[in-house]
Design a protein around this motif. Structure first.
Motif, PDB file in Angstrom:
ATOM      1  N   VAL A  51       0.854  -1.192   0.000  1.00 47.16           N
ATOM      2  CA  VAL A  51       0.000   0.000   0.000  1.00 47.16           C
ATOM      3  C   VAL A  51       0.885   1.236   0.000  1.00 47.16           C
ATOM      4  O   VAL A  51       2.008   1.218   0.518  1.00 47.16           O
ATOM      5  N   ARG A  52       0.360   2.301  -0.578  1.00 49.43           N
ATOM      6  CA  ARG A  52       1.086   3.567  -0.633  1.00 49.43           C
ATOM      7  C   ARG A  52       0.421   4.554   0.312  1.00 49.43           C
ATOM      8  O   ARG A  52      -0.788   4.784   0.231  1.00 49.43           O
ATOM      9  N   LEU A 301     -10.260  -4.984  -7.875  1.00 55.10           N
ATOM     10  CA  LEU A 301      -9.717  -3.880  -7.090  1.00 55.10           C
ATOM     11  C   LEU A 301     -10.569  -2.637  -7.330  1.00 55.10           C
ATOM     12  O   LEU A 301     -11.129  -2.469  -8.425  1.00 55.10           O
ATOM     13  N   LEU A 302     -10.646  -1.781  -6.338  1.00 53.40           N
ATOM     14  CA  LEU A 302     -11.309  -0.488  -6.492  1.00 53.40           C
ATOM     15  C   LEU A 302     -10.260   0.609  -6.402  1.00 53.40           C
ATOM     16  O   LEU A 302      -9.359   0.550  -5.561  1.00 53.40           O
ATOM     17  N   GLU A 348      -2.674  -2.445  -5.708  1.00 51.15           N
ATOM     18  CA  GLU A 348      -3.347  -1.173  -5.447  1.00 51.15           C
ATOM     19  C   GLU A 348      -3.385  -0.343  -6.721  1.00 51.15           C
ATOM     20  O   GLU A 348      -2.375  -0.219  -7.424  1.00 51.15           O
ATOM     21  N   ILE A 349      -4.553   0.225  -7.005  1.00 50.11           N
ATOM     22  CA  ILE A 349      -4.717   1.145  -8.130  1.00 50.11           C
ATOM     23  C   ILE A 349      -4.859   2.552  -7.565  1.00 50.11           C
ATOM     24  O   ILE A 349      -5.799   2.839  -6.809  1.00 50.11           O
ATOM     25  N   GLY A 350      -3.944   3.428  -7.895  1.00 48.01           N
ATOM     26  CA  GLY A 350      -4.025   4.812  -7.450  1.00 48.01           C
ATOM     27  C   GLY A 350      -4.633   5.695  -8.518  1.00 48.01           C
ATOM     28  O   GLY A 350      -5.073   5.226  -9.569  1.00 48.01           O
ATOM     29  N   SER A 351      -4.652   6.986  -8.263  1.00 50.88           N
ATOM     30  CA  SER A 351      -5.228   7.909  -9.242  1.00 50.88           C
ATOM     31  C   SER A 351      -4.380   8.001 -10.502  1.00 50.88           C
ATOM     32  O   SER A 351      -4.910   8.194 -11.603  1.00 50.88           O
ATOM     33  N   GLY A 356       2.355  -2.873  -7.166  1.00 51.87           N
ATOM     34  CA  GLY A 356       2.262  -4.319  -7.027  1.00 51.87           C
ATOM     35  C   GLY A 356       3.625  -4.969  -7.000  1.00 51.87           C
ATOM     36  O   GLY A 356       4.636  -4.320  -6.712  1.00 51.87           O
ATOM     37  N   VAL A 357       3.651  -6.263  -7.290  1.00 51.14           N
ATOM     38  CA  VAL A 357       4.896  -7.016  -7.270  1.00 51.14           C
ATOM     39  C   VAL A 357       5.172  -7.560  -8.673  1.00 51.14           C
ATOM     40  O   VAL A 357       4.273  -8.038  -9.364  1.00 51.14           O
TER      41      VAL A 357
END
Length: 374
Positions: A51-52, A301-302, A348-351, A356-357
């Protein structure tokens, strides 16, 4: 868009992205953390989540080492905490990592079962152990305002040891917890995983079903998104379990054809490592039962605004994972599909980024950030 018994249904026949307007994930990372050789802090052994934080720091759950490591925005190691054990702040079988904004980290431990909360500095806030509400297993956790969403899982043989050979999919509750881990209510009852029961020699065995369907859950704010993968659609619920919306695409053909069966058997054969497994392979394939339709997606994912990302296409991890992701807007409109980088697993999808890995040709793991262009 139509309404059915108070549920808003959004159906899309085709993607809404026009040529040239498609979103795209960069092919080269903007940040890569990891080393094939060198300091242990930069070597990973089964990354289970990343997570960021708001300030750019990145927290990484290493399942193999049973620790969480926090890296600076430049990729430098800042801290490490956790470790194997049964005590407070230690992990037995860590599974997932989540962020409670602004900077509290939540680690799900499947063997406890329960979860621990940490400050990003590594200070333990609290550890909670949960009791299964029934015969189902506790499977995972997602944050909700003022509490959590608890996923449970129903195994066919656990629910009924006398099951016949074939593909089975039992149902299990999705449960809302308060901030202290106390059950508040059941959001709903949903299908678990497709699992195949096969006859092996004189006994019975259980394994993944070909093109098996799995239910996926995620949260954003107080919205709970549920997808059973039976069709290209997801449902949106509120924390009380009220069904609010359905997002659906009607143009996807999920029929399992002969070429799909051959592809699956080819991928399955790649798992054979010993002469005993090779000898058993023919028996397993001969008794393999294929469904009429494959799973519509193999992950969900959201992103920050609530757009729904579904991992679509034929998916057989780790031998042949799908790189295709299909996106619905937070309003339910099908936007389109895009490709993730090769050998990359998104967490995780950010703006404007994807975290990820990534694995190299030697399966060495690197935590990576890729730019996302919209």
């Amino acid at each position: 868009v139509r309404d059915s018994a108070g549920v808003r249904i959004v159906e899309s026949v085709s993607p809404s992205w026009e040529p040239g307007d498609e979103w795209a994930v960069a092919t080269e990372p903007t940040l890569s953390i990891g080393q094939r050789d060198g300091e242990e802090a930069y070597q990973f052994f089964d990354v289970g989540g990343a997570v960021r934080l708001i300030d750019g720091r990145i927290a990484v759950l290493d399942r193999g080492m049973k620790t969480v490591r926090v890296f600076g925005a430049d990729g430098g190691i800042l801290s490490e905490f956790g470790g194997p054990g049964e005590g407070p702040g230690e992990f037995m079988r860590p599974g997932d990592l989540h962020l409670l904004r602004p900077d509290t980290l939540v680690v799900w431990d499947a063997r406890r079962p329960g979860f621990s909360l940490f400050a990003a500095s590594g200070e333990l806030v609290r550890s909670l152990t949960l009791d299964p509400p029934g015969s189902e297993q506790l499977w995972g956790l997602k944050p909700l305002p003022g509490g959590y969403l608890l996923e449970t899982y129903a195994s066919p043989l656990t629910q009924n040891p006398q099951r016949e050979v074939g593909i089975h999919r039992d149902e299990a509750p999705l449960i809302r917890l308060d901030a202290d881990g106390v059950i508040v209510d059941t959001v709903g009852i949903f299908p678990s995983n497709d699992l195949a029961i096969v006859r092996l020699g004189g006994g019975m065995g259980m394994g993944m079903a070909p093109f098996g369907k799995t239910s996926w859950f995620d949260t954003r704010g107080d919205a709970i998104v549920v997808g059973t993968a039976d069709a290209m659609e997801v449902s949106v619920f509120d924390p009380e379990g009220v069904h609010e919306a359905v997002f659906r695409s009607t143009s996807v053909d999920l029929t399992v054809r002969e070429e799909d069966r051959e592809w699956f058997i080819e991928q399955f054969a790649k798992r054979i490592e010993t002469p005993e497994e090779r000898e058993l392979f023919g028996t397993v394939v001969e008794g393999m039962e294929f469904p009429e339709t494959r799973a519509a997606y193999g992950g969900m994912l959201l992103d920050p605004v609530g757009n729904v990302w579904l991992r679509t296409g034929r998916h057989f991890p780790p031998e042949a994972p799908s790189r295709e992701w299909t996106v619905f807007s937070f309003q339910g409109v099908l936007l389109g599909s895009l490709q993730m980088p090769e050998r990359f697993e998104a967490f995780e999808i950010g703006s404007d980024y994807v975290l990820g890995v990534w694995k190299d040709e030697m399966d060495v793991e690197f935590v990576r950030v890729y730019g996302l262009t919209k």
